[in-house]
Design an enzyme around this catalytic site. Sequence first.
Site, PDB file in Angstrom:
ATOM      1  N   ALA A  52      -0.601   5.869  -7.224  1.00  0.00           N
ATOM      2  CA  ALA A  52      -1.533   4.828  -7.665  1.00  0.00           C
ATOM      3  C   ALA A  52      -1.483   4.625  -9.180  1.00  0.00           C
ATOM      4  O   ALA A  52      -1.728   3.514  -9.668  1.00  0.00           O
ATOM      5  CB  ALA A  52      -2.952   5.167  -7.222  1.00  0.00           C
TER       6      ALA A  52
ATOM      7  N   CYS B  45       2.202   2.579  -9.232  1.00  0.00           N
ATOM      8  CA  CYS B  45       2.412   1.374  -8.419  1.00  0.00           C
ATOM      9  C   CYS B  45       1.201   0.443  -8.495  1.00  0.00           C
ATOM     10  O   CYS B  45       0.089   0.841  -8.146  1.00  0.00           O
ATOM     11  CB  CYS B  45       2.666   1.782  -6.961  1.00  0.00           C
ATOM     12  SG  CYS B  45       2.818   0.381  -5.840  1.00  0.00           S
TER      13      CYS B  45
ATOM     14  N   THR C  44      -1.018  -0.098  -5.243  1.00  0.00           N
ATOM     15  CA  THR C  44      -1.670   1.082  -4.674  1.00  0.00           C
ATOM     16  C   THR C  44      -2.868   1.419  -5.547  1.00  0.00           C
ATOM     17  O   THR C  44      -2.766   1.397  -6.772  1.00  0.00           O
ATOM     18  CB  THR C  44      -0.682   2.277  -4.655  1.00  0.00           C
ATOM     19  OG1 THR C  44       0.458   1.918  -3.879  1.00  0.00           O
ATOM     20  CG2 THR C  44      -1.318   3.520  -4.059  1.00  0.00           C
TER      21      THR C  44
ATOM     22  N   THR D  23       0.850  -1.188   0.000  1.00  0.00           N
ATOM     23  CA  THR D  23       0.000   0.000   0.000  1.00  0.00           C
ATOM     24  C   THR D  23       0.881   1.231   0.000  1.00  0.00           C
ATOM     25  O   THR D  23       2.103   1.119   0.016  1.00  0.00           O
ATOM     26  CB  THR D  23      -0.928   0.008   1.234  1.00  0.00           C
ATOM     27  OG1 THR D  23      -1.991   0.897   1.012  1.00  0.00           O
ATOM     28  CG2 THR D  23      -0.194   0.387   2.496  1.00  0.00           C
TER      29      THR D  23
END
EC number: 3.4.25.2
Length: 174
Positions: free
Chosen positions: A156, A159, A162, A2
């Site tokens: 986000a 990645c 994420t 995360t």
Amino acid sequence: MTTIITVRKGGKVVMAGDGQVSLGQTVMKGNARKVRRIGKGEVIAGFAGATADAFTLLDRLEKKLEQYPGQLMRAAVELAKDWRTDKYLRNLEAMMLVADKSTTLAITGNGDVLEPEHGAIAIGSGGNYAFAAARAMMDTDKSAEEVARQSLDIAADICVYTNHNLVVETLDAE
């Protein structure tokens, strides 16, 4: 994993995190709450890593905050000592960001308690992307929340661990 970010700017401290929980290469849940208030609502905590391990550490931090009320740094240092030396805790795989009105800290299993020097800090799989994005926006007229949200959106986009489902908590800063 995360991504969690904390931004301290303009009299506010904002912590934001995405909601993705992955098991290997599979997304198991997209709306987990990895940022929350603890310590009677005076502290914001966010975690990255193994979820069960992080909840164990959050519980330990809450107990340290009860033991050392209003002393986030002391509670964090005591947690880091336990985390580093306890046989059970030493095997936990997580990192935490914690913040109150005056202090922001990253706590690691190596016993590190780190205070950021540039008003922002990020952890997790997209942490480097979010941190770089936040650093680039710190000298703009964007609010702390805007910096945190946009930094996580950028992370986000890059990645795969994420997502864009964000949880944001804000405190007034000193």
